[in-house]
Design a protein around this motif. Structure first.
Motif, PDB file in Angstrom:
ATOM      1  N   THR A 187       0.841  -1.204   0.000  1.00  0.00           N
ATOM      2  CA  THR A 187       0.000   0.000   0.000  1.00  0.00           C
ATOM      3  C   THR A 187       0.875   1.254   0.000  1.00  0.00           C
ATOM      4  O   THR A 187       1.761   1.389   0.866  1.00  0.00           O
ATOM      5  CB  THR A 187      -0.912   0.015   1.247  1.00  0.00           C
ATOM      6  N   THR A 202       2.290   4.700   0.903  1.00  0.00           N
ATOM      7  CA  THR A 202       2.130   5.486   2.131  1.00  0.00           C
ATOM      8  C   THR A 202       1.496   6.827   1.827  1.00  0.00           C
ATOM      9  O   THR A 202       0.795   7.397   2.636  1.00  0.00           O
ATOM     10  CB  THR A 202       3.499   5.685   2.820  1.00  0.00           C
ATOM     11  N   LYS A 203       1.757   7.346   0.636  1.00  0.00           N
ATOM     12  CA  LYS A 203       1.006   8.519   0.158  1.00  0.00           C
ATOM     13  C   LYS A 203       1.001   8.514  -1.368  1.00  0.00           C
ATOM     14  O   LYS A 203       1.833   7.846  -1.997  1.00  0.00           O
ATOM     15  CB  LYS A 203       1.590   9.819   0.707  1.00  0.00           C
ATOM     16  N   LYS A 204       0.027   9.274  -1.895  1.00  0.00           N
ATOM     17  CA  LYS A 204      -0.062   9.370  -3.351  1.00  0.00           C
ATOM     18  C   LYS A 204       1.027  10.335  -3.808  1.00  0.00           C
ATOM     19  O   LYS A 204       1.065  11.485  -3.361  1.00  0.00           O
ATOM     20  CB  LYS A 204      -1.455   9.896  -3.703  1.00  0.00           C
ATOM     21  N   GLN A 205       1.946   9.872  -4.636  1.00  0.00           N
ATOM     22  CA  GLN A 205       3.003  10.757  -5.128  1.00  0.00           C
ATOM     23  C   GLN A 205       3.543  10.243  -6.458  1.00  0.00           C
ATOM     24  O   GLN A 205       3.337   9.080  -6.810  1.00  0.00           O
ATOM     25  CB  GLN A 205       4.139  10.842  -4.100  1.00  0.00           C
ATOM     26  N   THR A 262       2.253   6.566  -7.511  1.00  0.00           N
ATOM     27  CA  THR A 262       2.195   5.426  -6.576  1.00  0.00           C
ATOM     28  C   THR A 262       0.777   4.839  -6.490  1.00  0.00           C
ATOM     29  O   THR A 262       0.614   3.644  -6.286  1.00  0.00           O
ATOM     30  CB  THR A 262       2.675   5.837  -5.164  1.00  0.00           C
ATOM     31  N   ALA A 263      -0.235   5.693  -6.688  1.00  0.00           N
ATOM     32  CA  ALA A 263      -1.619   5.189  -6.625  1.00  0.00           C
ATOM     33  C   ALA A 263      -1.920   4.258  -7.796  1.00  0.00           C
ATOM     34  O   ALA A 263      -2.851   3.455  -7.742  1.00  0.00           O
ATOM     35  CB  ALA A 263      -2.596   6.356  -6.634  1.00  0.00           C
TER      36      ALA A 263
END
Ligand code: UDP
Length: 459
Positions: free
Chosen positions: A167, A169-172, A185-186
């Motif tokens: 998963t 850790t943040k959308k980047q 990353t999403a």
């Protein structure tokens, strides 16, 4: 068995059970058969039936390729369409059935398996081969960049970009190296398929595959050095042998899950050069009814010829009245078919551009024919492939979704016009085509890699 070929190495080829994997591995199998190898090609029972049903040539014309099947343990089509279920079956049911198949072959009078050529996405096949003392090779039908992403999983975890279950850790937006395409990353392949359970299984499969790759002597892929220079420099163990195209063998594509409707080729013959928009979304994309209608309306207002592949299962609930009236209005300049011989379509001089979901096979096929793209990615590696097409090779444009997530008819019309009115896209696409095809010509890099692989198989 053909007496003159007796004693030739016997290769067991195992694709991941999806259309976009079966076609290129079948293509590779035909190349091997042309070099005199005996090939046993393993499909799941379900896919085996589809492939046999769609085969245009009689089985005895296949000579050295034997189509066999193993159960995947799934009971219904519904289960098969659920990403979580199919990945579960691939991880937990197929391996023991493939092992039994090899044992059965080895216990029979048939030539023993001398090499397992496994889809890189099912690394367990390499583990089985190693356990049984059989030499092995892996083939990746996707971009080398996807493989590099997969090999980078431990680093992505160390760097805190994803957690241990994949998963983000943040959308980047990240880059695996300064010259690699952007990756959101999403949209990581495992994070953009289905539900949480599917993500978990696919991520587990990818982590396992990285481990299994250590057991293989060869890691081949359907790409070329120039297309993905940065990816190949990050992972020089990946050897491109692409583009794998039926036309190189002067043959037809095999391994289709649906019968090809070749009437479209005749229809294309009647259209002016570079006039037709070709629209196809591969084998798995499913359309929301509103988006489906918006695409139809977009094609209508483009007011150009089009050839549109509408698979029988492309839309969950088809609005027959809409489809019929659309077809009636479009009959003079458009053709809708359920499955086409795509490689032949893309090679046809009347094709102007390709509205594509950016599956890797479609990407390679469009590039190999100098066709500019309009990109409409859905999931998995399609976003990465879009980055290649639009940002790296610059042979296409992406569609932008509106606030509802819809690609509107006006957006479709405007991008079609922008692409076709600017000849630079076609110019770059033709240059790319030439560069890519040089790889499979005698002496080209892909040609050499494949030749070395053949030599190794024979030893
Ligand atoms: N294809 C075809 N006829 C069609 C649509 C697709 O033969 O009408 C083939 C296409 O040429 C490609 C494969 O199906 O080889 C689809 O693979 P891709 O990686 O593009 O997409 P996926 O189906 O895996 O999403």
């Amino acid at each position: 068995m053909n007496e003159t070929r007796m004693g030739n190495p016997h290769v067991l080829v195992i694709p991941y059970p999806a259309q976009g994997h079966v076609i290129p591995l079948m293509e590779l199998s035909q190349c091997l058969a042309n070099h005199g190898f005996r090939v046993t090609f393993v499909n799941t029972e379900y896919n085996h039936k589809l492939v046999k049903n769609a085969l245009s040539t009689k089985e005895d014309m296949w000579g050295q390729i034997h189509l066999v099947s193993v159960p995947d343990g799934l009971e219904s089509l519904e289960d098969r369409n659920k990403p979580g279920k199919i990945s579960e079956a691939i991880l937990r049911v197929m391996p023991r059935n493939v092992e039994r198949l090899i044992e059965k072959i080895h216990g029979s009078a048939i030539e023993k398996i001398s090499c397992v050529l496994a889809d890189q996405s099912i690394g367990w096949a390499l583990e089985i081969a190693e356990k049984m003392g059989i030499k092995r090779a892996a083939f990746c039908p996707a971009a080398a960049a996807l493989l590099v992403l997969s090999l980078s999983i431990p680093k992505l975890i160390d760097d805190g970009i994803i957690d241990c279950e994949g998963t983000p850790t943040k959308k980047q937006i990240i880059k695996l190296s300064p010259t690699m395409p952007d990756m959101n990353t999403a949209n990581f392949v495992w994070a953009s398929i289905g539900n949480k359970n599917a993500q978990k299984n696919i991520f587990e499969l990818m982590v396992n595959n990285n481990r299994s790759l250590k057991l293989t002597d060869w890691l081949l892929c359907n790409s070329t050095y120039e297309l993905e220079a940065a990816a190949f420099s990050l992972a020089p163990e990946i050897l491109p042998i692409g583009p794998l195209l039926a036309s190189t063998r002067l043959g037809d594509t095999a391994g289709n899950f649906w019968p090809e409707d070749s009437t479209c080729l005749k229809w294309l013959d009647e259209q002016p050069p570079k006039s037709v928009i070709y629209i196809a979304f591969g084998s798995m994309t499913v359309f929301d009814p509103i988006q489906f209608q918006e695409l139809a309306m977009g094609l209508e207002i483009c007011n150009r010829q089009f050839l549109w592949v509408v698979r029988p299962d492309v839309i969950e609930k088809i609005n027959d009245a809409f489809t019929e009236s659309f077809q009636e209005r479009a009959a003079t300049h458009g053709k809708i078919v359920s499955w086409v011989p795509q490689q032949k379509v893309l090679r046809h001089p009347s094709i102007a551009c390709f509205i594509s979901h950016c599956g890797w096979n479609s990407t390679m096929e469009g590039v190999s024919n100098g066709v500019p793209f309009l990109c409409w990615p859905y999931f998995a590696d399609q976003f990465l492939n879009r980055s290649y097409i639009c940002d790296v090779w610059k042979v296409g444009l992406g569609f932008t979704r509106d606030a509802r997530g819809i690609i509107t008819r006006d957006e479709i019309k405007s991008k079609v016009e922008r692409l076709l009115e600017n000849e630079e896209y076609k110019g770059r696409a033709l240059k790319l085509k030439e560069m890519v095809l040089n790889n499979i010509a005698e002496g080209g890099e892909s040609y050499k890699n494949f030749k070395n692989f053949i030599e190794w198989l024979k030893t």
